[in-house]
Design a protein around this motif. Structure first.
Motif, PDB file in Angstrom:
ATOM      1  N   PHE A   1       0.829  -1.204   0.000  1.00 18.42           N
ATOM      2  CA  PHE A   1       0.000   0.000   0.000  1.00 18.42           C
ATOM      3  C   PHE A   1       0.861   1.252   0.000  1.00 18.42           C
ATOM      4  O   PHE A   1       0.626   2.179  -0.789  1.00 18.42           O
ATOM      5  CB  PHE A   1      -0.927   0.013   1.215  1.00 18.42           C
ATOM      6  N   MET A   2       1.863   1.304   0.876  1.00 18.68           N
ATOM      7  CA  MET A   2       2.711   2.496   0.949  1.00 18.68           C
ATOM      8  C   MET A   2       3.505   2.685  -0.340  1.00 18.68           C
ATOM      9  O   MET A   2       3.717   3.812  -0.790  1.00 18.68           O
ATOM     10  CB  MET A   2       3.656   2.391   2.155  1.00 18.68           C
ATOM     11  N   LYS A   3       3.906   1.577  -0.962  1.00 22.55           N
ATOM     12  CA  LYS A   3       4.648   1.675  -2.222  1.00 22.55           C
ATOM     13  C   LYS A   3       3.772   2.250  -3.323  1.00 22.55           C
ATOM     14  O   LYS A   3       4.189   3.160  -4.057  1.00 22.55           O
ATOM     15  CB  LYS A   3       5.169   0.306  -2.634  1.00 22.55           C
ATOM     16  N   SER A   4       2.535   1.743  -3.434  1.00 18.91           N
ATOM     17  CA  SER A   4       1.632   2.248  -4.468  1.00 18.91           C
ATOM     18  C   SER A   4       1.270   3.703  -4.213  1.00 18.91           C
ATOM     19  O   SER A   4       1.127   4.504  -5.144  1.00 18.91           O
ATOM     20  CB  SER A   4       0.361   1.390  -4.528  1.00 18.91           C
ATOM     21  N   PHE A   5       1.128   4.069  -2.932  1.00 20.57           N
ATOM     22  CA  PHE A   5       0.847   5.462  -2.581  1.00 20.57           C
ATOM     23  C   PHE A   5       1.996   6.367  -3.032  1.00 20.57           C
ATOM     24  O   PHE A   5       1.781   7.408  -3.645  1.00 20.57           O
ATOM     25  CB  PHE A   5       0.641   5.573  -1.075  1.00 20.57           C
TER      26      PHE A   5
END
Length: 416
Positions: free
Chosen positions: A128-132
């Motif tokens: 999630f943090m990577k895609s964000f």
């Protein structure tokens, strides 16, 4: 029947009387009826709430900027996003197995289970943090800011230099009296890092015309309460003490953080109040913050979102953040919402940012009520139709409202 330390003065004065009334007088058999909506209507399975949030401050200079109408209906795009996530979980056996194992570990409290839990939890947040961070809508922040780093020496839990990333808007590069925005990232105080929220904070620096100090405080369970909040507290003092060399106006230091970072921010506010150092901070903005032990109360009276997350939060507070839960459970270092009236009256001027369907909406709301009573609440903003996560997803309606709110706060409270 909950902990009176987190109650308002009026609630605290009357809680023993009300325990008597409910338990000995109204109930036919309290133990048998205590989960029944016939005794406690607030525990009815489905409820709809419509709240009107407006501050009518008499002891602080509130501008009463936010009066969003709440309808009890989640934004359609947020519901679609959640449905898409659920479908993804169903179609990925690996992801489903990880989620199921995390749920199992929430109920186990031995050391090995705690280690496995935190390992899986951190692994689950990475995608999630990577895609964000890779979202195209956030790239302008890096293009329009200059990133530098510094470290804050500390000794409260061994000798440790707290890393801090600094984002300076290029338009402010040569100015010497800039506003500072000292920030604690989210992740439940147990996951994520300063680097994970870098793209969003670089954009915030541009939107708000501030220099952002993104503090990479130490996480639990490796670092226990209160040493994680002390990392952030020391960073605040460092910025204040070195304001001139950092090109910061010492009268315009703002502190903020979201979710677990909201807890870190509130904990630092407790320390500032205890040490009579509130004047170091112009404004505090805890956002969707973890506040107190509401998750340990009866889930039947909780909102749907609170009920879904309450076991995870019991795990995080009790097994991961607390050094000794039984010893610390009444401490405002662990639960800032239990700060005394005397401490609350010393808090910096505060704006609490929330979402209508946040997992911490009840505890944040009652802290807002207590701060209003103490004369320290400037604004209580609740983003209509939004959830804990959707505030930060570029392209969603709630994200635009969130960004516009930050811009308004910067104009009306930070730079004025």
């Amino acid at each position: 029947f909950s902990d009176p330390l987190a109650m308002t003065l009026e609630e605290r004065k009357s809680h023993l009387g009300m325990r008597k009334v409910w338990g000995d007088l109204i109930a036919a058999d309290y133990e048998q009826q205590k989960t029944s909506p016939h005794l406690f209507p607030g525990k009815a399975r489905k409820q709809w709430y419509q709240r009107r949030v407006r501050e009518d401050m008499s002891r602080v200079l509130s501008k009463n900027l936010f009066d969003f109408k709440l309808t009890g209906v989640m934004d359609d795009e947020v519901k679609a996003m959640e449905a898409q996530f659920e479908e993804m979980m169903k179609s990925s056996p690996e992801a489903k197995a990880m989620a199921d194992r995390i749920k199992e570990l929430e109920l186990k409290h031995d050391e090995d289970s705690n280690k496995e839990y935190i390992k899986l939890l951190r692994a689950a947040t990475e995608p999630f943090m990577k895609s964000f961070g890779e979202n195209e809508a956030l790239k302008f922040g890096a293009e329009q800011t200059i990133m530098t780093t510094l470290t804050v020496p500390t000794s409260h839990d061994g000798e440790f230099n707290v890393p801090v990333e600094v984002y300076t808007p290029k338009d402010l590069e040569n100015e010497t009296r800039r506003a500072a925005y000292v920030y604690a990232h989210g992740g439940g105080a147990v996951a994520c890092s300063a680097a994970d929220v870098r793209p969003g904070l670089q954009c915030a620096a541009v939107h708000m015309d501030v220099v952002v100090f993104n503090v990479d405080y130490r996480l639990a369970p490796e670092t226990k309460c209160p040493n994680n909040i002390k990392d952030f507290y020391e960073a605040i003092k460092f910025v204040s003490k070195n304001a001139e060399s950092l090109g910061i106006d010492p009268a315009k230091i703002v502190i903020s953080g979201e979710s677990g970072g909201g807890y870190i921010t509130l904990g630092a506010m407790v320390l500032l109040a205890e040490n009579n150092e509130t004047d170091l901070v112009k404004l505090a903005i805890p956002s969707i913050p973890m506040v107190d032990d509401y998750c340990f109360s009866d889930p039947l009276a909780m909102t749907v979102e609170e009920r879904k997350s309450h076991m995870a939060m019991r795990k995080v507070w009790g097994d991961l953040i607390a050094a000794d839960y039984e010893e610390q459970k009444t401490s405002p270092y662990l639960f800032p919402g239990k700060a005394s009236e005397e401490l609350l009256e010393k808090f910096p001027p505060t704006i609490i940012l929330e979402a209508e369907f946040d997992i911490f909406i009840t505890e944040a709301s009652r802290l807002a009520n207590r701060l209003r009573r103490a004369g320290r609440l400037l604004e209580f903003f609740v983003n209509p139709g939004a959830t804990h996560v959707s505030n930060f997803i570029p392209g969603l309606k709630g994200n635009k409202v969130w960004i516009d709110t930050l811009k308004t706060i910067a104009k009306e409270y930070i730079h004025s």
